[in-house]
Scaffold this motif. Structure first.
Motif, PDB file in Angstrom:
ATOM      1  N   MET A   1       0.801  -1.191   0.000  1.00 18.84           N
ATOM      2  CA  MET A   1       0.000   0.000   0.000  1.00 18.84           C
ATOM      3  C   MET A   1       0.855   1.271   0.000  1.00 18.84           C
ATOM      4  O   MET A   1       0.345   2.329  -0.302  1.00 18.84           O
ATOM      5  N   ALA A   2       2.118   1.169   0.327  1.00 23.63           N
ATOM      6  CA  ALA A   2       2.970   2.357   0.384  1.00 23.63           C
ATOM      7  C   ALA A   2       3.037   3.059  -0.959  1.00 23.63           C
ATOM      8  O   ALA A   2       3.171   4.285  -1.014  1.00 23.63           O
ATOM      9  N   HIS A   3       2.932   2.317  -2.048  1.00 25.06           N
ATOM     10  CA  HIS A   3       3.005   2.929  -3.369  1.00 25.06           C
ATOM     11  C   HIS A   3       1.812   3.843  -3.656  1.00 25.06           C
ATOM     12  O   HIS A   3       1.844   4.635  -4.594  1.00 25.06           O
ATOM     13  N   LEU A   4       0.771   3.771  -2.842  1.00 26.37           N
ATOM     14  CA  LEU A   4      -0.410   4.620  -3.022  1.00 26.37           C
ATOM     15  C   LEU A   4      -0.288   5.967  -2.316  1.00 26.37           C
ATOM     16  O   LEU A   4      -1.090   6.862  -2.563  1.00 26.37           O
ATOM     17  N   VAL A   5       0.690   6.121  -1.443  1.00 26.29           N
ATOM     18  CA  VAL A   5       0.893   7.395  -0.735  1.00 26.29           C
ATOM     19  C   VAL A   5       1.346   8.432  -1.752  1.00 26.29           C
ATOM     20  O   VAL A   5       2.271   8.202  -2.530  1.00 26.29           O
ATOM     21  N   SER A   6       0.685   9.598  -1.740  1.00 26.80           N
ATOM     22  CA  SER A   6       1.027  10.627  -2.723  1.00 26.80           C
ATOM     23  C   SER A   6       1.561  11.913  -2.103  1.00 26.80           C
ATOM     24  O   SER A   6       2.142  12.733  -2.809  1.00 26.80           O
ATOM     25  N   CYS A   7       1.398  12.089  -0.818  1.00 30.52           N
ATOM     26  CA  CYS A   7       1.873  13.317  -0.183  1.00 30.52           C
ATOM     27  C   CYS A   7       3.350  13.173   0.201  1.00 30.52           C
ATOM     28  O   CYS A   7       3.838  12.060   0.388  1.00 30.52           O
ATOM     29  N   PRO A   8       4.078  14.287   0.310  1.00 32.53           N
ATOM     30  CA  PRO A   8       5.477  14.210   0.747  1.00 32.53           C
ATOM     31  C   PRO A   8       5.570  13.484   2.090  1.00 32.53           C
ATOM     32  O   PRO A   8       4.730  13.676   2.973  1.00 32.53           O
ATOM     33  N   THR A   9       6.589  12.668   2.230  1.00 33.25           N
ATOM     34  CA  THR A   9       6.703  11.805   3.412  1.00 33.25           C
ATOM     35  C   THR A   9       8.120  11.820   3.960  1.00 33.25           C
ATOM     36  O   THR A   9       9.085  11.697   3.218  1.00 33.25           O
ATOM     37  N   LEU A  10       8.218  11.964   5.271  1.00 28.39           N
ATOM     38  CA  LEU A  10       9.483  11.845   5.978  1.00 28.39           C
ATOM     39  C   LEU A  10       9.512  10.479   6.648  1.00 28.39           C
ATOM     40  O   LEU A  10       8.596  10.124   7.397  1.00 28.39           O
ATOM     41  N   VAL A  11      10.549   9.720   6.382  1.00 27.14           N
ATOM     42  CA  VAL A  11      10.729   8.405   7.001  1.00 27.14           C
ATOM     43  C   VAL A  11      11.921   8.517   7.940  1.00 27.14           C
ATOM     44  O   VAL A  11      13.017   8.865   7.514  1.00 27.14           O
ATOM     45  N   LEU A  12      11.688   8.237   9.218  1.00 26.21           N
ATOM     46  CA  LEU A  12      12.766   8.264  10.200  1.00 26.21           C
ATOM     47  C   LEU A  12      13.249   6.847  10.480  1.00 26.21           C
ATOM     48  O   LEU A  12      12.449   5.920  10.587  1.00 26.21           O
ATOM     49  N   GLY A  13      14.558   6.719  10.616  1.00 24.18           N
ATOM     50  CA  GLY A  13      15.164   5.461  11.008  1.00 24.18           C
ATOM     51  C   GLY A  13      16.076   5.720  12.196  1.00 24.18           C
ATOM     52  O   GLY A  13      16.435   6.864  12.481  1.00 24.18           O
ATOM     53  N   TYR A  14      16.453   4.662  12.862  1.00 24.69           N
ATOM     54  CA  TYR A  14      17.280   4.769  14.060  1.00 24.69           C
ATOM     55  C   TYR A  14      18.432   3.781  13.955  1.00 24.69           C
ATOM     56  O   TYR A  14      18.221   2.601  13.684  1.00 24.69           O
ATOM     57  N   GLU A  15      19.633   4.258  14.176  1.00 25.15           N
ATOM     58  CA  GLU A  15      20.849   3.469  13.992  1.00 25.15           C
ATOM     59  C   GLU A  15      20.824   2.137  14.746  1.00 25.15           C
ATOM     60  O   GLU A  15      21.239   1.111  14.218  1.00 25.15           O
ATOM     61  N   ASP A  16      20.357   2.137  15.976  1.00 29.02           N
ATOM     62  CA  ASP A  16      20.344   0.918  16.791  1.00 29.02           C
ATOM     63  C   ASP A  16      18.938   0.352  16.947  1.00 29.02           C
ATOM     64  O   ASP A  16      18.587  -0.177  18.007  1.00 29.02           O
ATOM     65  N   GLU A  17      18.147   0.445  15.907  1.00 30.20           N
ATOM     66  CA  GLU A  17      16.769  -0.054  15.933  1.00 30.20           C
ATOM     67  C   GLU A  17      16.756  -1.536  16.287  1.00 30.20           C
ATOM     68  O   GLU A  17      17.368  -2.347  15.588  1.00 30.20           O
ATOM     69  N   ALA A  18      16.083  -1.891  17.370  1.00 30.60           N
ATOM     70  CA  ALA A  18      16.010  -3.286  17.789  1.00 30.60           C
ATOM     71  C   ALA A  18      14.613  -3.868  17.577  1.00 30.60           C
ATOM     72  O   ALA A  18      14.465  -5.067  17.376  1.00 30.60           O
ATOM     73  N   LEU A  19      13.598  -3.019  17.594  1.00 29.34           N
ATOM     74  CA  LEU A  19      12.215  -3.488  17.505  1.00 29.34           C
ATOM     75  C   LEU A  19      11.858  -3.932  16.086  1.00 29.34           C
ATOM     76  O   LEU A  19      11.345  -5.034  15.889  1.00 29.34           O
ATOM     77  N   ILE A  20      12.133  -3.086  15.097  1.00 30.34           N
ATOM     78  CA  ILE A  20      11.797  -3.399  13.711  1.00 30.34           C
ATOM     79  C   ILE A  20      12.935  -2.957  12.777  1.00 30.34           C
ATOM     80  O   ILE A  20      12.760  -2.076  11.936  1.00 30.34           O
ATOM     81  N   PRO A  21      14.107  -3.540  12.901  1.00 33.37           N
ATOM     82  CA  PRO A  21      15.259  -3.111  12.103  1.00 33.37           C
ATOM     83  C   PRO A  21      15.005  -3.256  10.602  1.00 33.37           C
ATOM     84  O   PRO A  21      14.441  -4.245  10.149  1.00 33.37           O
ATOM     85  N   GLY A  22      15.409  -2.219   9.867  1.00 32.36           N
ATOM     86  CA  GLY A  22      15.295  -2.244   8.416  1.00 32.36           C
ATOM     87  C   GLY A  22      13.956  -1.803   7.859  1.00 32.36           C
ATOM     88  O   GLY A  22      13.816  -1.602   6.657  1.00 32.36           O
ATOM     89  N   GLN A  23      12.950  -1.648   8.719  1.00 31.63           N
ATOM     90  CA  GLN A  23      11.627  -1.301   8.220  1.00 31.63           C
ATOM     91  C   GLN A  23      11.602   0.103   7.607  1.00 31.63           C
ATOM     92  O   GLN A  23      10.875   0.348   6.650  1.00 31.63           O
TER      93      GLN A  23
END
Length: 71
Positions: A1-23
């Motif tokens: 469904m991500a391909h349907l998003v049309s508005c500008p989007t900021l995606v944040l990631g975290y260097e030591d992500e343990a809960l959902i790494p790579g998402q």
């Protein structure tokens, strides 16, 4: 469904992500809209999921992006 998003989007990631790494990278790659990917680091004090030890930094990144993106 991500391909349907049309508005500008900021995606944040975290260097030591343990809960959902790579998402964050997966989501960023699936988006077809104007997008920005920012990874917060441990050196900044914000490397864990949602940057609980650096909410001011996380919020500053989000608000700066909004200031330059949302008109």
């Amino acid at each position: 469904m991500a391909h349907l998003v049309s508005c500008p989007t900021l995606v944040l990631g975290y260097e030591d992500e343990a809960l959902i790494p790579g998402q964050d990278t997966l989501l960023y790659d699936l988006l077809r809209c104007p997008k920005q990917h920012t990874v917060l680091t441990t050196a900044q004090g914000a490397g864990d999921h949602c940057a609980p030890m650096a909410p001011q930094l996380r919020n500053a990144v989000i608000l700066d992006w909004m200031e330059h993106t949302v008109v």
